[in-house]
Design an enzyme around this catalytic site. Structure first.
Site, PDB file in Angstrom:
ATOM      1  N   GLY A  31       0.828  -1.207   0.000  1.00  0.00           N
ATOM      2  CA  GLY A  31       0.000   0.000   0.000  1.00  0.00           C
ATOM      3  C   GLY A  31       0.856   1.248   0.000  1.00  0.00           C
ATOM      4  N   HIS A  34       2.505   5.038  -4.686  1.00  0.00           N
ATOM      5  CA  HIS A  34       3.026   6.248  -5.318  1.00  0.00           C
ATOM      6  C   HIS A  34       3.317   5.930  -6.773  1.00  0.00           C
ATOM      7  CE1 HIS A  34       6.905   4.339  -4.956  1.00  0.00           C
ATOM      8  NE2 HIS A  34       6.746   4.241  -3.648  1.00  0.00           N
ATOM      9  N   GLU A  35       3.831   6.936  -7.477  1.00  0.00           N
ATOM     10  CA  GLU A  35       4.069   6.798  -8.916  1.00  0.00           C
ATOM     11  C   GLU A  35       4.931   5.571  -9.246  1.00  0.00           C
ATOM     12  OE1 GLU A  35       2.386   8.684 -10.931  1.00  0.00           O
ATOM     13  OE2 GLU A  35       3.352   7.917 -12.743  1.00  0.00           O
ATOM     14  N   HIS A  37       4.872   2.645  -7.843  1.00  0.00           N
ATOM     15  CA  HIS A  37       3.999   1.464  -7.934  1.00  0.00           C
ATOM     16  C   HIS A  37       3.201   1.497  -9.233  1.00  0.00           C
ATOM     17  CE1 HIS A  37       4.295   1.789  -3.391  1.00  0.00           C
ATOM     18  NE2 HIS A  37       4.622   0.518  -3.588  1.00  0.00           N
ATOM     19  N   GLN A  61       8.177  -8.855   7.851  1.00  0.00           N
ATOM     20  CA  GLN A  61       9.387  -8.231   7.312  1.00  0.00           C
ATOM     21  C   GLN A  61       9.797  -6.976   8.083  1.00  0.00           C
ATOM     22  OE1 GLN A  61       7.314  -7.559   3.380  1.00  0.00           O
ATOM     23  NE2 GLN A  61       8.708  -5.830   3.265  1.00  0.00           N
ATOM     24  N   GLY A 147      10.261  -3.251  -8.296  1.00  0.00           N
ATOM     25  CA  GLY A 147      11.118  -2.101  -8.567  1.00  0.00           C
ATOM     26  C   GLY A 147      12.581  -2.444  -8.352  1.00  0.00           C
ATOM     27  N   GLN A 153      16.210  -7.011  -2.678  1.00  0.00           N
ATOM     28  CA  GLN A 153      14.924  -7.729  -2.670  1.00  0.00           C
ATOM     29  C   GLN A 153      14.649  -8.351  -4.035  1.00  0.00           C
ATOM     30  OE1 GLN A 153      11.130  -6.273  -0.808  1.00  0.00           O
ATOM     31  NE2 GLN A 153      10.614  -5.709  -2.896  1.00  0.00           N
TER      32      GLN A 153
END
Ligand code: PAF
Length: 281
Positions: A31, A34-35, A37, A61, A147, A153
């Site tokens: 959630g 932002h841009e 995502h 996490q 991303g 990650q």
């Protein structure tokens, strides 16, 4: 846009899409969209008939409960953004749906999760791979989009998918930046005006290191370029500069010999920011 909260309802939707021969691209999120995502959603849309998203603030996490408690959350706003973006289905589970009472199975890339950022955030990447594996099992997408900003990650998730023979493709998507170069992040809203300005030093230092690399510099010189620039910014507390082989994340030294990832993190006030850049000699 359809919203589901149970495994059964999500799987029913997925079954429908697959029965119609419509491949699914998935974007997992916590959630606070932002841009960055939305760029992932658009990348999924470019390649797949159906775009699905998940919104789940994953407790496993977060090392400190305080960090979890202050994590920004606004489901209504997020759902509006996803509707506007034309996402087909959003899975918005509650914690017991993902972590049923008595569960005991974890997923961990044992080497890659415990190096670099994983050393300062013990258990963090184990939490990420555990939740992402569960979300992949529920949604069964054809591909998932992450991303590049969260570089470690991304590499860990690629490794998990390879190691466990998961039948999907992982796509890394370039970091989306503000006009002044700051990488978009859900944490940026917590920066005061002066820290927000100071935080641009992260991207500037990466660009300076890249410029040094094009002149044939060594890993050690690139490290110094970045560390010097960040420590010269009085509002920044440098946490880490890691320069590693881009896929295995193994440390490198001397002249650059192949794709090399630079991963940096620094604190501005109490906000920890990360950024990254891959340099190819
Ligand atoms: O990158 C994130 O937002 C999270 O780590 C992820 C992949 C959604 C897992 O909770």
């Amino acid at each position: 846009m359809i919203t589901t909260s149970t495994v059964a309802a999500t799987r029913a939707r997925v079954k429908e899409y697959h029965a119609a021969g419509e491949p699914i691209g998935l974007v997992t999120t916590m959630g606070a969209l932002h841009e960055g995502h939305l760029t992932l959603m658009r990348a999924a849309r470019d390649n797949h008939d159906r775009v699905m998203a998940t919104i789940f603030v994953n407790p496993t996490q977060f090392g400190q409960m305080a960090d979890l408690a202050t994590y920004p959350s606004d489901d209504k706003r997020d759902l509006r953004m996803l509707t506007d973006e034309g996402v087909d289905c959003v899975f918005l589970p509650k914690a017991p749906t993902i972590y049923p009472a008595g569960d005991e199975t974890i997923v961990e890339a044992t080497r890659m999760s415990n190096m670099l950022h994983g050393k300062v955030r013990p258990g963090h990447f184990r939490g990420v791979t555990t939740v992402v594996a569960r979300l992949f099992n529920i949604v069964q997408p054809d591909a998932a989009y992450f991303g590049e900003k969260d570089y470690q990650q991304l590499q860990i998730i690629k490794k998990m998918v390879r190691d466990l023979h998961m039948p999907l493709t992982i796509h890394g998507v370039s970091t989306v930046r503000e006009d002044d170069g700051l990488a978009m992040s859900s944490r940026n809203v917590r920066l005061g005006a002066q820290d927000r300005k100071a935080a641009t030093v992260l991207h500037k230092s990466l660009m300076a290191a890249e410029a040094a690399a094009t002149k044939g510099t060594t890993v050690e010189d690139m490290w110094s370029v970045i560390a010097d620039m960040i420590t010269a910014e009085p509002r920044a507390t440098l946490k880490a500069v890691d320069i590693v082989q881009a896929e295995s994340l193994d440390p490198v030294s001397g002249p650059l010999t192949g794709p090399t990832a630079i991963m940096i993190s620094a604190e501005f006030g109490d906000v920890l920011l990360i950024d990254q850049h891959v340099v190819t000699p």
